[in-house]
Design a protein around this motif. Structure first.
Motif, short mmCIF file in Angstrom:
data_model
loop_
_atom_site.label_atom_id
_atom_site.label_comp_id
_atom_site.label_asym_id
_atom_site.label_seq_id
_atom_site.Cartn_x
_atom_site.Cartn_y
_atom_site.Cartn_z
N ALA A 77 -4.14 -7.63 -15.88
CA ALA A 77 -2.78 -7.19 -16.20
C ALA A 77 -2.47 -5.84 -15.54
CB ALA A 77 -2.61 -7.09 -17.71
N LYS A 78 -3.42 -4.93 -15.59
CA LYS A 78 -3.22 -3.62 -14.96
C LYS A 78 -3.11 -3.74 -13.45
CE LYS A 78 -5.47 -0.85 -18.57
NZ LYS A 78 -6.61 0.03 -18.91
N ALA A 79 -3.92 -4.64 -12.87
CA ALA A 79 -3.86 -4.84 -11.42
C ALA A 79 -2.50 -5.40 -11.00
CB ALA A 79 -4.98 -5.77 -10.98
N ARG A 80 -1.98 -6.33 -11.80
CA ARG A 80 -0.66 -6.88 -11.47
C ARG A 80 0.42 -5.81 -11.54
NH1 ARG A 80 -2.65 -11.40 -14.39
NH2 ARG A 80 -1.79 -10.59 -16.34
N ALA A 83 0.15 -3.56 -8.52
CA ALA A 83 0.61 -4.22 -7.30
C ALA A 83 2.13 -4.37 -7.28
CB ALA A 83 -0.05 -5.59 -7.18
N ALA A 84 2.71 -4.44 -8.48
CA ALA A 84 4.16 -4.66 -8.55
C ALA A 84 4.97 -3.41 -8.28
CB ALA A 84 4.53 -5.22 -9.92
N THR A 85 4.39 -2.25 -8.53
CA THR A 85 5.13 -1.01 -8.35
C THR A 85 4.30 0.01 -7.58
OG1 THR A 85 4.31 -0.13 -10.47
CG2 THR A 85 6.42 -1.32 -10.49
N ALA A 86 5.01 0.84 -6.81
CA ALA A 86 4.37 1.94 -6.09
C ALA A 86 5.35 3.10 -6.05
CB ALA A 86 3.99 1.51 -4.68
N PRO A 87 4.88 4.34 -6.30
CA PRO A 87 5.81 5.48 -6.33
C PRO A 87 6.31 5.88 -4.95
CG PRO A 87 3.54 6.23 -6.60
CD PRO A 87 3.51 4.73 -6.61
N GLY A 90 10.87 11.02 -5.29
CA GLY A 90 11.74 11.03 -6.45
C GLY A 90 11.25 10.16 -7.58
N GLY A 91 10.05 9.54 -7.43
CA GLY A 91 9.49 8.76 -8.50
C GLY A 91 10.05 7.36 -8.60
N THR A 92 10.85 6.90 -7.64
CA THR A 92 11.41 5.55 -7.70
C THR A 92 10.32 4.53 -7.43
OG1 THR A 92 13.50 6.38 -6.87
CG2 THR A 92 13.16 4.00 -6.76
N ALA A 93 10.30 3.47 -8.21
CA ALA A 93 9.29 2.43 -8.05
C ALA A 93 9.85 1.28 -7.24
CB ALA A 93 8.84 1.91 -9.42
N ALA A 99 6.58 -1.64 0.44
CA ALA A 99 6.21 -0.29 0.88
C ALA A 99 5.10 -0.32 1.92
CB ALA A 99 5.76 0.54 -0.32
N THR A 100 4.29 -1.38 1.95
CA THR A 100 3.15 -1.45 2.85
C THR A 100 3.36 -2.54 3.89
OG1 THR A 100 1.71 -0.78 1.05
CG2 THR A 100 0.65 -1.73 3.00
N PRO A 101 3.49 -2.18 5.19
CA PRO A 101 3.69 -3.20 6.22
C PRO A 101 2.46 -4.10 6.35
CG PRO A 101 3.25 -1.06 7.22
CD PRO A 101 3.41 -0.83 5.75
N ALA A 102 2.71 -5.35 6.74
CA ALA A 102 1.60 -6.29 6.92
C ALA A 102 0.75 -5.87 8.11
CB ALA A 102 2.16 -7.69 7.12
N CYS A 103 -0.54 -6.11 8.02
CA CYS A 103 -1.47 -5.78 9.09
C CYS A 103 -1.70 -7.01 9.95
CB CYS A 103 -2.79 -5.29 8.50
SG CYS A 103 -4.08 -5.00 9.73
N ALA A 104 -1.12 -7.03 11.15
CA ALA A 104 -1.23 -8.20 12.02
C ALA A 104 -2.65 -8.38 12.55
CB ALA A 104 -0.26 -8.07 13.18
N ASP A 105 -3.43 -7.31 12.60
CA ASP A 105 -4.80 -7.39 13.12
C ASP A 105 -5.83 -7.55 12.02
OD1 ASP A 105 -3.94 -7.13 15.73
OD2 ASP A 105 -4.12 -4.95 15.74
N CYS A 106 -5.39 -7.80 10.80
CA CYS A 106 -6.32 -7.96 9.68
C CYS A 106 -6.45 -9.43 9.32
CB CYS A 106 -5.83 -7.17 8.46
SG CYS A 106 -5.67 -5.39 8.76
N GLY A 107 -7.64 -9.81 8.87
CA GLY A 107 -7.87 -11.19 8.49
C GLY A 107 -8.98 -11.28 7.47
#
Length: 212
Positions: A77-80, A83-87, A90-93, A99-107
């Motif tokens: 529950a805490k992990a969800r 993952a659902a919010t990131a500061p 101004g503290g906006t979630a 907020a995090t772009p996908a990594c095209a070179d990651c697999g």
């Protein structure tokens, strides 16, 4: 299966279904509170069932299993929520994915295979084997027979030398298959054990991959 394990399994399934149903209406904070309440209720129910076990050992194991299920539910529950919010400023979630772009070179490592790669016999082995074979052939027969034996010995020795060199230069090769986004799959070879296992997150590094 023990009654308390049946309860835990059913409880977990109901909790997951409840989370999926609630995700569309509750904020991340409210969802965490709801998940925590559901996990606590399930934990108390499981502990009550543990009292029905016939031995002290079984009751203790039942309580340990119930606590493990509770801890896992709270952690999930805490992990969800994380993952659902990131500061942001101004503290906006906002959504963590946004907020995090996908990594095209990651697999992700999909398979790891190792096989014996045959070596290659070169001129060194053939020459060494041929000389040895010729010397041995000279010891057999006389006159024309000795010449024939020398030639045969050189030919046989060259072949044997080539095979020996192939055996000595054989080595193991590790092939790591990686799954990328958009159903892309690539394979990478290593001349020594890279230490990867299926499920490991990796990223490209030059013509190879390394752990994230």
């Amino acid at each position: 299966m023990n009654k308390h394990l049946i309860s835990m399994t059913l409880g977990m399934a109901l909790a997951v279904a409840g989370v999926q149903a609630q995700n569309t209406t509750l904020s991340p904070k409210a969802q965490l509170a709801a998940d925590t309440k559901a996990a606590t209720t399930r934990y108390e129910s499981d502990k009550a069932l543990c009292a029905d076990e016939t031995s002290t050992k079984a009751r203790l194991q039942c309580r340990r299993d119930a606590k493990a299920e509770y801890d896992a539910a709270i952690a999930a529950a805490k992990a969800r929520t994380a993952a659902a919010t990131a500061p942001l400023n101004g503290g906006t979630a906002v959504s963590a994915r946004a907020a995090t772009p996908a990594c095209a070179d990651c697999g992700t490592v999909a398979a790891v295979a190792v096989k014996e790669e045959a070596g290659k016999g070169g001129p060194v082995g053939m020459i060494a084997g041929g000389v040895g074979g010729a010397l041995l052939g000279r010891q057999i027969g006389g006159g024309t027979g000795k010449d024939i034996a020398t030639i045969a010995g050189a030919a046989g020795g060259a072949y044997a030398g080539k095979k020996i060199e192939e055996k000595m230069t054989s080595h193991q090769v590790w092939t790591v298959t990686v799954d990328y986004p958009n159903n892309i799959k690539r394979s990478f070879q290593f001349d020594k054990d890279p230490g990867f296992k299926v499920g490991d997150p990796v990223r490209n590094s030059g013509n190879s991959v390394v752990r994230q």
